[in-house]
Design a protein around this motif. Sequence first.
Motif, short mmCIF file in Angstrom:
data_model
loop_
_atom_site.label_atom_id
_atom_site.label_comp_id
_atom_site.label_asym_id
_atom_site.label_seq_id
_atom_site.Cartn_x
_atom_site.Cartn_y
_atom_site.Cartn_z
N ASN A 366 12.00 -3.18 -6.27
CA ASN A 366 11.61 -3.51 -7.65
C ASN A 366 10.14 -3.25 -7.93
OD1 ASN A 366 13.66 -6.07 -6.73
ND2 ASN A 366 14.26 -4.88 -8.52
N GLU A 367 9.33 -3.21 -6.89
CA GLU A 367 7.88 -3.12 -7.04
C GLU A 367 7.35 -1.91 -6.27
OE1 GLU A 367 4.39 -6.48 -7.27
OE2 GLU A 367 5.81 -6.61 -5.61
N GLU A 368 6.83 -0.94 -6.99
CA GLU A 368 6.36 0.31 -6.37
C GLU A 368 5.31 0.05 -5.29
OE1 GLU A 368 7.18 4.15 -6.24
OE2 GLU A 368 7.16 3.67 -8.37
N SER A 369 4.45 -0.95 -5.53
CA SER A 369 3.33 -1.19 -4.62
C SER A 369 3.70 -2.00 -3.39
CB SER A 369 2.20 -1.91 -5.37
OG SER A 369 2.65 -3.16 -5.88
N SER A 370 4.96 -2.36 -3.24
CA SER A 370 5.38 -3.13 -2.07
C SER A 370 5.03 -2.36 -0.80
CB SER A 370 6.88 -3.39 -2.13
OG SER A 370 7.30 -4.16 -1.02
N PRO A 371 4.24 -2.96 0.12
CA PRO A 371 3.79 -2.23 1.32
C PRO A 371 4.94 -1.92 2.27
CG PRO A 371 3.14 -4.54 1.45
CD PRO A 371 3.72 -4.34 0.08
N ALA A 380 8.60 6.60 -0.58
CA ALA A 380 7.46 6.95 -1.44
C ALA A 380 7.57 6.39 -2.85
CB ALA A 380 7.30 8.47 -1.49
N THR A 381 8.76 6.41 -3.43
CA THR A 381 8.93 5.96 -4.82
C THR A 381 10.12 5.02 -4.92
OG1 THR A 381 10.43 7.77 -5.44
CG2 THR A 381 8.05 8.18 -5.65
N LEU A 382 10.14 4.24 -6.00
CA LEU A 382 11.27 3.34 -6.22
C LEU A 382 12.57 4.11 -6.35
CD1 LEU A 382 9.86 0.68 -8.73
CD2 LEU A 382 10.44 0.35 -6.33
N ALA A 383 12.50 5.27 -7.02
CA ALA A 383 13.71 6.07 -7.20
C ALA A 383 14.29 6.50 -5.86
CB ALA A 383 13.40 7.28 -8.08
#
Length: 525
Positions: A366-371, A380-383
């Motif tokens: 849900n969160e792109e920045s999740s480490p 690399a990306t949510l998609a």
Amino acid sequence: MAKIAFILLCHKDPEAIILQAQRLTAAGDYIAIHFDARAKREHFDLIKEALEDNPNVAFSRKRIKCGWGAWSLVQATLYAVEAAVDSFPRATHFYMLSGDCMPIKTADYVHDYLDDNDVDFIESFDYFESDWIKTGMKEERLIYRHFFNERTQKWRFYAAFNFQKKFGLAREIPADIQVQIGSQWWCLRRQTMEAVLEFTRKRKDVMRFFRTTWIPDETFFQTIVRHLIPEAEIRTRTLTFLMFTDYGMPLTFYNDHYDLLLNQDFLFARKISPEALELKERLGNLFAASGVRFQISGEGPSLFRFLTGRGRIGRRFASRFWETESAFGRNRELKIIVCKKWHVAKRLLASVEKHTDLPSMAYLFNEESSPLPDLGGIQATLAKRTRHRRALMRMLFDYYDTDQMVICLDPSSLDLIYDFYGDRSGTRMLEIQCDFSDDYLIGHANRIGLVGAQTPKETLESLLPTIRQDIVHESDKIRDGNFEHHYRLREKDDYEAHVVALTGFLKSSEEKAGKVATVNHLFAD
């Protein structure tokens, strides 16, 4: 001060066209009209008779029959542009409109906006590199010649296309132009429009090329303007507010859309329903008003996506053939914390990390920045994470060399929950049920881009019941799933109940679960 020559292409509703022309010219602007030759002659005569005494109205020197996707739409536009350039030497801007368009700002606001922005407004994205075209023909629109109208002469259209394709009759795109694509609703400065007309007279090769392309109204002006004008003097956007449904059809606005339209960062809107007489009257009066202040919130598209998405049932992603065998492993177990308030789940997750040895990740879907560790780009990306979710989780289990892992998911990710429960591994879920104040819901709507800082209070108040019900609906759908090992940790419950829920979720002792449950201000906003 800016003076606009509106370029109006229309084919119906002569009374509305007359009113539109009278309203726009009353503010000192101009209008050049092309009325489709397919329409009734008496309708055109009615328009011309009503407006013939208005010096700020001009008509294209020639009327032609227009067809969707055909060159005729561009040619009709050029006829109207030529009439405007010749008839209105004081016009500083040329603004493309249809009969379904209406202003959503005052004339003063529109003029000031153009004075403050000495640029051309036209969508112009690289034809081949952008994803502006979602489905259907792309390169074929250009490299083959299209002589027939796809809607009225479908058999001939595709017969000619297949003939050229079969015998390799593709043509070259003119070498010195880079084809662009975008919306046909533009606003161009006078010097730009004069340069475009001069280009059409000199470059017969380019004109021949575009005359047999398909849907040239999305490429002709977009390409020529970008070819002639420096990039710094172009804003790749339209000043006309329009939205499309999931089926690619233009969204129609009605009487109750008045406040929403005024809040958008645009000057005009299309398309206004012919039956929305009250809306047309209010917008017409607005254009002539003065001293009106606008709160630009720009939440129209996000509101539309949110409201039309309610109540839909189904999984966003079907199973992929390459993931059929992408199981985590029969001896592995995925523990999922589901919570709408992400900060609450993250506080609990931090306590789990502190008192257990379980690897954990917060809202990685849900969160792109999740480490996340480097897993070869799949993370690399949510998609990508969502598309290859089983493969991603298997790689994370392998990376941490563990048989148990904890992640957080938003309740809206029901498709992921179903998919993970469908894996051959074990799955346990802890649903954290929080209370939601009005202030929190407003903040939530801001965070997800549903509303903005300038959204009127009345709009917020009308949305709150829908947002609250949406959250309840997500929880109900999870409950309807009848998932095994589904535990609930409710904000209203006491510490002992929290310990019981955590004991089952973590499969741990009550003592360890009690330590995890000891989180200061767990539910604080």
